[in-house]
Design a protein around this motif. Sequence first.
Motif, short mmCIF file in Angstrom:
data_model
loop_
_atom_site.label_atom_id
_atom_site.label_comp_id
_atom_site.label_asym_id
_atom_site.label_seq_id
_atom_site.Cartn_x
_atom_site.Cartn_y
_atom_site.Cartn_z
N LYS A 203 89.06 36.08 64.32
CA LYS A 203 87.76 36.59 64.74
C LYS A 203 86.92 35.45 65.31
CE LYS A 203 84.82 36.10 60.75
NZ LYS A 203 83.61 36.59 60.21
N GLU A 204 86.09 35.79 66.28
CA GLU A 204 85.20 34.81 66.88
C GLU A 204 83.76 35.05 66.47
OE1 GLU A 204 85.89 34.75 71.11
OE2 GLU A 204 88.05 34.82 70.80
N TRP A 205 83.44 36.30 66.09
CA TRP A 205 82.10 36.68 65.68
C TRP A 205 82.21 37.89 64.76
CZ3 TRP A 205 81.79 41.39 68.17
CH2 TRP A 205 82.55 41.53 69.32
N ASP A 206 81.12 38.26 64.09
CA ASP A 206 81.18 39.30 63.07
C ASP A 206 81.07 40.72 63.61
OD1 ASP A 206 81.68 37.69 60.85
OD2 ASP A 206 79.59 37.09 60.80
N CYS A 207 80.06 41.04 64.37
CA CYS A 207 79.97 42.38 64.94
C CYS A 207 79.00 42.37 66.12
CB CYS A 207 79.54 43.43 63.91
SG CYS A 207 77.90 43.21 63.23
N CYS A 208 79.09 43.41 66.94
CA CYS A 208 78.21 43.50 68.10
C CYS A 208 77.18 44.60 67.87
CB CYS A 208 79.03 43.76 69.37
SG CYS A 208 79.71 45.44 69.49
N SER A 209 76.43 44.92 68.90
CA SER A 209 75.37 45.92 68.79
C SER A 209 75.91 47.35 68.62
CB SER A 209 74.49 45.87 70.04
OG SER A 209 75.25 46.17 71.19
N ARG A 210 77.19 47.54 68.76
CA ARG A 210 77.79 48.87 68.63
C ARG A 210 78.28 49.16 67.20
NH1 ARG A 210 79.07 47.37 73.92
NH2 ARG A 210 78.72 49.02 75.44
N TYR A 211 77.87 48.38 66.22
CA TYR A 211 78.41 48.51 64.87
C TYR A 211 78.21 49.90 64.28
CZ TYR A 211 73.70 47.82 62.97
OH TYR A 211 72.38 47.96 62.66
N LEU A 212 77.08 50.57 64.58
CA LEU A 212 76.87 51.93 64.06
C LEU A 212 77.80 52.93 64.73
CD1 LEU A 212 73.00 52.20 63.59
CD2 LEU A 212 74.77 52.28 61.83
N GLU A 213 77.96 52.82 66.05
CA GLU A 213 78.89 53.71 66.77
C GLU A 213 80.31 53.51 66.25
OE1 GLU A 213 78.42 53.68 71.17
OE2 GLU A 213 76.74 52.35 70.69
N CYS A 214 80.69 52.27 66.05
CA CYS A 214 82.04 51.96 65.55
C CYS A 214 82.22 52.53 64.14
CB CYS A 214 82.28 50.45 65.54
SG CYS A 214 82.30 49.70 67.17
N SER A 215 81.21 52.40 63.31
CA SER A 215 81.29 52.92 61.94
C SER A 215 81.45 54.43 61.94
CB SER A 215 80.03 52.54 61.16
OG SER A 215 79.93 51.14 61.02
N LYS B 210 84.90 55.22 63.07
CA LYS B 210 85.89 54.59 62.19
C LYS B 210 86.85 53.67 62.93
CE LYS B 210 85.93 58.42 58.90
NZ LYS B 210 86.77 59.40 58.19
N THR B 211 86.45 53.25 64.09
CA THR B 211 87.24 52.31 64.90
C THR B 211 86.31 51.66 65.93
OG1 THR B 211 89.24 52.06 66.22
CG2 THR B 211 87.93 54.02 66.65
N CYS B 212 86.77 50.57 66.49
CA CYS B 212 85.98 49.87 67.50
C CYS B 212 85.86 50.74 68.75
CB CYS B 212 86.63 48.54 67.85
SG CYS B 212 85.74 47.63 69.12
#
Length: 182
Positions: free
Chosen positions: A135-147, A150-152
């Motif tokens: 990993k290069e970073w923890d999460c982006c601004s789409r974290y709620l959409e991804c959650s 249930k996938t990126c």
Amino acid sequence: MDSQITLTGFESPEHHEKEFLSTIESGLRAAVKSMGGDSSLLSITATKPTKFSAGGYTVVKFGNLTAFRIRIRGKQHYISIPTSLADLIPTDAPCKKPTKNEKYYRVLITDEYPFESYTPFLVNVVSETVNRYPKEWDCCSRYLECSDAKTCVHPDKAFALGCGYRKILSSGRIFYGNNRNI
């Protein structure tokens, strides 16, 4: 003259490797996609003989990470797996452990264990190569959409590969949104 003659035995050294990999390539690419990766980052390249590898081999990479190497040339037939993926090697598969300076386990291809029998194993190796991509970073601004999905869901899969939350989601843990389970 309407008949054709085919001469065998003049194939390139990597012919058998490419032939086998072409039969499983769609499964390897599907494995990359199922892990949220960009299948265009999967590459298959034949190498030429060097002083370190007398007969060469064909390497399957995801991005800049080697998933596995396969050698079906001459008398030596084996699949090389990075030591970091050694836990995926089937317990009953004949293998040669690396010596002190080697970075790969050799899973031997024999009459009892032909290369076709390793197809599910190789698909699993490619999946885990995507999953273990650093990993290069923890999460982006789409974290709620991804959650919620249930996938990126990031449209740029190559960029999303560096997301740490993508890996967390693929393990089944969800930190945010309607599907939160942690």
